[in-house]
Design a protein around this motif. Structure first.
Motif, mmCIF file in Angstrom:
data_model
loop_
_atom_site.group_PDB
_atom_site.id
_atom_site.type_symbol
_atom_site.label_atom_id
_atom_site.label_comp_id
_atom_site.label_asym_id
_atom_site.label_seq_id
_atom_site.Cartn_x
_atom_site.Cartn_y
_atom_site.Cartn_z
ATOM 1 N N GLY A 27 0.797 -1.231 0.000
ATOM 2 C CA GLY A 27 0.000 0.000 0.000
ATOM 3 C C GLY A 27 0.825 1.275 0.000
ATOM 4 N N ALA A 28 2.139 1.148 -0.103
ATOM 5 C CA ALA A 28 3.003 2.333 -0.095
ATOM 6 C C ALA A 28 3.071 2.968 -1.477
ATOM 7 C CB ALA A 28 4.411 1.958 0.364
ATOM 8 N N GLY A 29 3.008 4.299 -1.511
ATOM 9 C CA GLY A 29 3.156 5.025 -2.755
ATOM 10 C C GLY A 29 4.633 5.171 -3.092
ATOM 11 N N PRO A 30 4.953 5.820 -4.221
ATOM 12 C CA PRO A 30 6.347 5.968 -4.655
ATOM 13 C C PRO A 30 7.239 6.646 -3.619
ATOM 14 C CG PRO A 30 4.850 6.596 -6.413
ATOM 15 C CD PRO A 30 4.008 6.407 -5.189
ATOM 16 N N THR A 31 6.719 7.672 -2.948
ATOM 17 C CA THR A 31 7.547 8.426 -2.003
ATOM 18 C C THR A 31 7.886 7.608 -0.769
ATOM 19 O OG1 THR A 31 6.534 10.495 -2.756
ATOM 20 C CG2 THR A 31 7.710 10.558 -0.669
ATOM 21 N N SER A 60 -3.386 11.808 -4.908
ATOM 22 C CA SER A 60 -3.537 13.267 -5.003
ATOM 23 C C SER A 60 -2.340 13.962 -4.352
ATOM 24 C CB SER A 60 -4.834 13.715 -4.320
ATOM 25 O OG SER A 60 -5.960 13.211 -4.989
ATOM 26 N N LEU A 61 -1.915 13.454 -3.198
ATOM 27 C CA LEU A 61 -0.770 14.047 -2.514
ATOM 28 C C LEU A 61 0.524 13.834 -3.312
ATOM 29 C CD1 LEU A 61 -1.279 13.262 1.283
ATOM 30 C CD2 LEU A 61 -1.973 15.270 -0.024
ATOM 31 N N GLU A 62 0.649 12.663 -3.930
ATOM 32 C CA GLU A 62 1.836 12.387 -4.746
ATOM 33 C C GLU A 62 1.906 13.377 -5.913
ATOM 34 O OE1 GLU A 62 4.311 10.453 -4.267
ATOM 35 O OE2 GLU A 62 3.700 8.718 -3.071
#
Length: 369
Positions: A97-101, A272-274
């Motif tokens: 569930g982790a995004g790229p950042t 959206s935050l990414e």
């Protein structure tokens, strides 16, 4: 002596096998874990890192006395790499569930543990068969490096929101640094009211340490600017100052939204935050470009191109923030102030270009005469 050499070769072969296994496992971490896997908590990773630290201590203790037996070194290697392998697998489970950042933050922190472990184990095996006290003194330092890498995991963000927020803050700090450098372009004798405005806009970030005794020659950089170039620099400083305000207000808006709505770390919100982070980083990139172009001879076309990108980026940022329902009056005011500064700099660049052209024509006329 031949027996020691043979034992060392044997230990190097075993070490090579362990390093290959860990390297292969680390490659798996390059890919985010599938959502089909059970997510591992970061607390569990930190606990496992404590075990890695303890194993590193054990490795170091082997070299506190006389040369250890080959079997003891081999056993300590097996135990250490087995623990490190478990640490890597747990770390991978944290990327569910982790995004790229967030994935990048986790990977960097884990890689530091692996790199320090590799250095420690390679050095200890290389010590086998030697009685050099200076070489043995390096072992505690290598063990300490592993401890530091493991301890640093406690500062690694454990959620997407925290990781993205931290990266946005880094952009703000970077823009602030460019602003400080641009202010140094001003001659020391100039009495510009813009200094006060710039100082006020950076009041919140002035707490970071700054080397006021940097190269003495830096104080003379601004003296190379012509009056026209100085005007451009002053307008550019306003643009950078207002960009910094926009980034700060963006962070405040998102923080306020999180506190009010308490959104979950779901994929839609994270995406959206990414996107907002990427837009922030684009702003930072263009500010770097403007800062680099202000030194004489000033690169007017490049500055204009950067201004256009900043303007279009701000428009997209506003749309994204509005979609999150995080728009505030203060944020809108910051965006409008930046647009105004952009227009003023564009106007100054236009005037400067005309003046430069007239000067060139004048020189041509004088030459012809």
């Amino acid at each position: 002596m031949g027996g020691v050499r043979a034992e060392k070769e044997h230990l190097n072969l075993i070490l090579g096998s362990h390093l290959t296994t860990i390297h292969d496992t680390l490659q798996v971490l390059d890919q985010t874990a599938s959502s089909a896997f059970e997510k591992v908590s970061w607390e569990d990773v930190i606990k496992m890192a404590d075990q890695v630290s303890k194993q590193a201590t054990t490795v170091g203790m082997i070299w506190t006395g006389d040369m250890p037996e080959s079997k003891a070194v081999e056993e300590s290697m097996a135990s250490y790499f087995n623990t490190l392998q478990g640490f890597l697998l747990l770390s991978h489970g944290c990327t569910v569930g982790a995004g790229p950042t967030l994935s990048s933050c986790i990977h960097v922190s884990v890689k530091q543990v692996v790199d320090s472990s590799f250095r420690m184990m390679k050095e200890t095996v290389s010590l086998y068969g030697t009685r050099s006290e200076s070489q043995k003194l390096s072992v505690p330092q290598l063990v300490g490096a592993v401890w530091e890498a493991c301890s640093a995991l406690k500062k690694t963000p454990s959620t997407n929101i925290t990781a993205i927020g931290r990266e946005m803050t880094r952009v703000a700090v970077s823009v602030k640094d460019v602003l400080r450098e641009m202010k140094e372009l001003k001659p020391g004798s100039s009495d510009d009211s813009g200094d006060k405005a710039v100082g006020e806009s950076c009041a919140e970030t002035e707490s970071e340490p700054h080397d006021d005794n940097s190269s003495e020659g830096d104080d003379d950089i601004g003296n190379d600017l012509s009056p026209e170039e100085m005007k451009v620099a002053e307008r550019a400083i306003a643009v950078v100052s207002d960009t910094l305000s926009v980034v700060k207000e963006l962070i405040r808006s998102i923080t306020g939204l999180i506190k009010l709505e308490k959104p979950s770390d779901n994929s839609e919100f994270v995406n959206s935050l990414e996107k907002l982070l990427q837009l922030c980083q684009e702003l930072g990139k263009q500010i770097d470009e403007i800062g680099a172009c202000l030194y004489p001879p000033q690169e007017i076309p490049s500055i204009n191109a950067a201004l256009e990108k900043i303007h279009s980026t701000i428009d997209v940022v506003q749309v994204e923030v509005a979609a999150l329902q995080g728009t505030s009056d203060v944020f809108l005011e910051a965006c409008n102030a930046l647009r105004s500064s952009l227009r003023q700099l564009v106007s100054e660049l236009s005037s400067s270009s005309i003046a430069d052209l007239e000067s060139k024509v004048e020189n041509i006329t004088l030459t012809n005469n």
